[in-house]
Design a protein around this motif. Structure first.
Motif, PDB file in Angstrom:
ATOM      1  N   LEU A  83       0.843  -1.200   0.000  1.00 37.69           N
ATOM      2  CA  LEU A  83       0.000   0.000   0.000  1.00 37.69           C
ATOM      3  C   LEU A  83       0.873   1.242   0.000  1.00 37.69           C
ATOM      4  CD1 LEU A  83      -3.003   0.780   0.049  1.00 37.69           C
ATOM      5  CD2 LEU A  83      -2.769   1.078   2.532  1.00 37.69           C
ATOM      6  N   ALA A  84       0.813   1.988  -1.082  1.00 31.92           N
ATOM      7  CA  ALA A  84       1.663   3.159  -1.247  1.00 31.92           C
ATOM      8  C   ALA A  84       1.175   4.307  -0.373  1.00 31.92           C
ATOM      9  CB  ALA A  84       1.662   3.584  -2.715  1.00 31.92           C
ATOM     10  N   PRO A  85       2.085   5.183   0.045  1.00 31.94           N
ATOM     11  CA  PRO A  85       1.675   6.365   0.817  1.00 31.94           C
ATOM     12  C   PRO A  85       0.605   7.155   0.085  1.00 31.94           C
ATOM     13  CG  PRO A  85       4.064   6.137   0.816  1.00 31.94           C
ATOM     14  CD  PRO A  85       3.548   5.105  -0.136  1.00 31.94           C
ATOM     15  N   GLY A  86      -0.351   7.644   0.842  1.00 30.42           N
ATOM     16  CA  GLY A  86      -1.435   8.425   0.266  1.00 30.42           C
ATOM     17  C   GLY A  86      -2.611   7.597  -0.190  1.00 30.42           C
ATOM     18  N   SER A  87      -2.468   6.252  -0.177  1.00 29.42           N
ATOM     19  CA  SER A  87      -3.551   5.368  -0.600  1.00 29.42           C
ATOM     20  C   SER A  87      -4.349   4.904   0.609  1.00 29.42           C
ATOM     21  CB  SER A  87      -2.985   4.144  -1.338  1.00 29.42           C
ATOM     22  OG  SER A  87      -2.218   4.525  -2.454  1.00 29.42           O
ATOM     23  N   ALA A  88      -5.644   4.713   0.426  1.00 28.50           N
ATOM     24  CA  ALA A  88      -6.502   4.218   1.495  1.00 28.50           C
ATOM     25  C   ALA A  88      -6.426   2.702   1.570  1.00 28.50           C
ATOM     26  CB  ALA A  88      -7.943   4.651   1.253  1.00 28.50           C
ATOM     27  N   LEU A  89      -6.534   2.173   2.762  1.00 31.58           N
ATOM     28  CA  LEU A  89      -6.541   0.728   2.956  1.00 31.58           C
ATOM     29  C   LEU A  89      -7.806   0.153   2.319  1.00 31.58           C
ATOM     30  CD1 LEU A  89      -5.182  -1.700   4.422  1.00 31.58           C
ATOM     31  CD2 LEU A  89      -6.658  -1.180   6.367  1.00 31.58           C
ATOM     32  N   PRO A  90      -7.667  -0.828   1.410  1.00 33.47           N
ATOM     33  CA  PRO A  90      -8.853  -1.401   0.758  1.00 33.47           C
ATOM     34  C   PRO A  90      -9.812  -2.018   1.777  1.00 33.47           C
ATOM     35  CG  PRO A  90      -6.845  -2.067  -0.381  1.00 33.47           C
ATOM     36  CD  PRO A  90      -6.418  -1.413   0.899  1.00 33.47           C
ATOM     37  N   GLY A  91     -11.079  -1.785   1.566  1.00 33.91           N
ATOM     38  CA  GLY A  91     -12.079  -2.307   2.489  1.00 33.91           C
ATOM     39  C   GLY A  91     -12.240  -3.808   2.432  1.00 33.91           C
ATOM     40  N   ASP A  92     -11.736  -4.453   1.367  1.00 34.00           N
ATOM     41  CA  ASP A  92     -11.895  -5.902   1.243  1.00 34.00           C
ATOM     42  C   ASP A  92     -10.624  -6.663   1.636  1.00 34.00           C
ATOM     43  OD1 ASP A  92     -10.384  -5.013  -0.890  1.00 34.00           O
ATOM     44  OD2 ASP A  92     -11.386  -6.271  -2.396  1.00 34.00           O
ATOM     45  N   ALA A  93      -9.697  -6.003   2.330  1.00 32.63           N
ATOM     46  CA  ALA A  93      -8.477  -6.684   2.768  1.00 32.63           C
ATOM     47  C   ALA A  93      -8.819  -7.743   3.807  1.00 32.63           C
ATOM     48  CB  ALA A  93      -7.487  -5.682   3.344  1.00 32.63           C
ATOM     49  N   ASP A  94      -8.203  -8.906   3.678  1.00 32.69           N
ATOM     50  CA  ASP A  94      -8.373  -9.966   4.673  1.00 32.69           C
ATOM     51  C   ASP A  94      -7.348  -9.847   5.796  1.00 32.69           C
ATOM     52  OD1 ASP A  94     -10.490 -11.572   3.317  1.00 32.69           O
ATOM     53  OD2 ASP A  94      -8.940 -11.794   1.784  1.00 32.69           O
ATOM     54  N   LEU A  95      -6.115  -9.529   5.429  1.00 34.86           N
ATOM     55  CA  LEU A  95      -5.016  -9.422   6.388  1.00 34.86           C
ATOM     56  C   LEU A  95      -4.216  -8.163   6.085  1.00 34.86           C
ATOM     57  CD1 LEU A  95      -3.004 -10.596   8.553  1.00 34.86           C
ATOM     58  CD2 LEU A  95      -1.876 -11.772   6.641  1.00 34.86           C
ATOM     59  N   VAL A  96      -3.926  -7.389   7.106  1.00 36.03           N
ATOM     60  CA  VAL A  96      -3.051  -6.224   6.971  1.00 36.03           C
ATOM     61  C   VAL A  96      -1.762  -6.511   7.736  1.00 36.03           C
ATOM     62  CG1 VAL A  96      -2.726  -3.763   7.406  1.00 36.03           C
ATOM     63  CG2 VAL A  96      -4.978  -4.629   6.724  1.00 36.03           C
ATOM     64  N   ILE A  97      -0.633  -6.302   7.078  1.00 36.92           N
ATOM     65  CA  ILE A  97       0.667  -6.531   7.711  1.00 36.92           C
ATOM     66  C   ILE A  97       1.339  -5.193   7.968  1.00 36.92           C
ATOM     67  CG2 ILE A  97       2.977  -7.519   7.414  1.00 36.92           C
ATOM     68  CD1 ILE A  97       1.754  -9.752   5.792  1.00 36.92           C
ATOM     69  N   LEU A  98       1.755  -4.991   9.212  1.00 35.56           N
ATOM     70  CA  LEU A  98       2.621  -3.873   9.568  1.00 35.56           C
ATOM     71  C   LEU A  98       4.031  -4.440   9.617  1.00 35.56           C
ATOM     72  CD1 LEU A  98      -0.220  -2.919  10.550  1.00 35.56           C
ATOM     73  CD2 LEU A  98       0.976  -1.623  12.327  1.00 35.56           C
ATOM     74  N   PRO A  99       4.889  -4.076   8.690  1.00 36.67           N
ATOM     75  CA  PRO A  99       6.206  -4.712   8.588  1.00 36.67           C
ATOM     76  C   PRO A  99       7.207  -4.115   9.578  1.00 36.67           C
ATOM     77  CG  PRO A  99       5.995  -3.058   6.893  1.00 36.67           C
ATOM     78  CD  PRO A  99       4.673  -3.078   7.627  1.00 36.67           C
TER      79      PRO A  99
END
Length: 481
Positions: free
Chosen positions: A279-295
């Motif tokens: 996810l590039a800076p300035g982009s919103a997190l997609p509402g259909d994401a199953d898993l979000v990773i904070l690296p």
């Protein structure tokens, strides 16, 4: 000392890949070969057997040689913590943190460590293949240089200059480099190669001849684009694809400004049942994401500010409310907690900052960095997995009573009461095939059953064959002395 060095006419011309391919080609010829990079700048580090850290590219090159990585393969590693400062790692251990403008004063001290490490590798191997950093054409940095010509001349190592034709302007790159180098540095270069050619290499015959005529350097070949390169661990965050070609489980990783150890994602990106998006800076997190990773991050508090500036904290809260899963790795784990305390100012000014509040843990930054390869047991499945730790902070709190794993019988990581938010300090865990399959299965996805490690080995063999087919590998290796 028997060695040859690959330098670049610019940054990101493919030096790391060329060295990895030459290392594998030399090994296939029966030579005891080792990689070496005097100075690297990367937040993507690997942990060595001695418990030190080196650039991830040198760990891949060591694999190409059939070796375990050691601190001597990358004696100086710079890990940027801000736009103007970096942590300086010498022979695997932190020496200091310095501003960019002050680093030049350190270089004379560092050359001794660089030459010591190089001689140690040279004494134990038939051949050392050296990788430069950036470009020798940056003559404004030539004084006290330890990364390119300063090292090459001090160690008397012949140089092959690589140019990247994919970007355009490769003739100017090569001829311009020759024009700005002083005569002694130019004489250290014994030839050139052209990298990343798309199409019929014969179309570049006239340009190739022009470079040879204008520089006086012989050419060692034109290397076509190697399409399988994306299957090898990337060291530079600029090489991260925006999204994988898979489909199915939607995994979104936040592209933090100081993202570190992002090769954690490589095995997921190669799963056909996983659609991985950076996810590039300035982009919103997609509402259909199953898993979000904070690296991982080299600057946890700085990247937490960066995350909030994108509005991702609000998006994450909504994602959790929708029933989504979150995985925080290392710095990402620390961000998920209640508070991050840095009383000694190890990653910026001393102080504390509120975390995202998604895990009941608090982190205290401490100067004793944890650097270790580890074998663990996944708490949920009992499966063994291997990885490594590389972090300053220690995290404690109620959610640690629900650990992600156990390391030597000690709980590691934390899981929220709802079971959907996980934090761990373990890097490299998805490279373990059985664990990756079980983890994906827990999210409702099916793993391909492919062996990630075997795939990397196959690509390294293919890379060596690619170089043998298009470059004068025998001639390049014959330059070593």
């Amino acid at each position: 000392m028997t060695a040859v060095m690959i330098q670049g006419a610019g940054s990101n011309v493919g030096k790391s890949l060329l060295v990895a391919g030459l290392c594998r080609a030399a090994r296939r010829r029966g030579l005891r070969v080792a990689p070496f990079k005097p100075q690297n700048m990367s937040n993507n580090a690997a942990v060595t057997l001695e418990g030190g850290e080196i650039g991830r590219a040198q760990a891949l090159q060591a694999l190409a040689c059939g070796l375990d990585p050691t601190c001597h393969m990358n004696p100086v590693l710079l890990k940027p913590e801000s736009d103007q400062g970096a942590q300086v790692i010498v022979q695997g251990r932190r020496l200091t943190t310095t501003r960019a403008g002050d680093y030049a004063a350190l270089k004379p001290r560092l050359l001794g460590a660089v030459l010591e490490s190089f001689r140690s590798l040279s004494a134990a191997h038939d051949l050392v293949i050296v990788e430069g950093a950036g470009s020798p054409a940056e003559v404004n940095l030539r004084a006290h240089d330890i990364a390119n010509m300063g090292f090459a001349r001090a160690a008397e190592v012949p140089v092959i200059l690589a140019g990247d034709i994919d970007r355009g302007g490769v003739i100017a790159q090569m001829v311009g480099t020759r024009a700005v180098l002083d005569p002694g540095d130019a004489a250290q270069i014994r030839g050139f190669v052209i990298n990343k050619f798309r199409g019929d290499p014969r179309l570049f015959d006239d340009g190739y001849d022009l470079i040879a005529h204008s520089t006086g350097w012989p050419g060692y070949g034109v290397l076509p684009w190697f399409a399988e390169a994306y299957r090898l661990p990337a060291e530079d965050a600029l090489d991260l694809p925006a999204r994988s070609a898979g489909s199915g489980l939607k995994v979104v990783c936040l592209a933090l400004s100081r993202i570190a150890n992002f090769d954690d994602l490589d095995p997921l990106a190669q799963e056909p049942g996983v659609a991985l998006q950076m996810l590039a800076p300035g982009s919103a997190l997609p509402g259909d994401a199953d898993l979000v990773i904070l690296p991982g991050s080299k600057s946890t508090r700085g990247d937490l500010d960066f995350l909030r500036a994108q509005g991702w904290d609000i998006d994450l809260a909504a994602h959790v409310r929708r029933g989504g899963h979150v995985l925080g790795l290392c710095g990402g784990f620390q961000m998920l907690g209640q508070q991050i305390h840095d009383p000694e100012g190890l990653e910026g000014p001393p102080g504390s900052v509120a975390g995202l509040g998604l895990l009941q843990v608090e982190t205290v930054m401490r100067p004793d960095k944890r650097l270790a390869r580890v074998n663990a047991l996944h708490a949920a499945t009992g499966l063994p997995l291997s990885g490594y730790e590389i972090h300053l902070g220690r995290s404690t709190g109620p959610d640690c009573a629900r650990p992600f794993a156990h390391v030597a019988g000690t709980p590691e990581g934390a899981i929220s009461a709802c079971g959907r938010i996980t934090g761990s300090y373990l890097h490299g865990l998805f490279a373990d095939d059985a664990f990756r399959a079980a983890y994906l299965r827990g999210l409702g996805a099916t793993a391909s059953g492919q062996s990630y490690g075997a795939g990397v080995e196959r690509v390294l063999d293919d890379l060596a064959a690619h170089l043998e087919a298009h470059l004068d590998v025998a001639g390049i290796l014959a330059l070593a002395r």
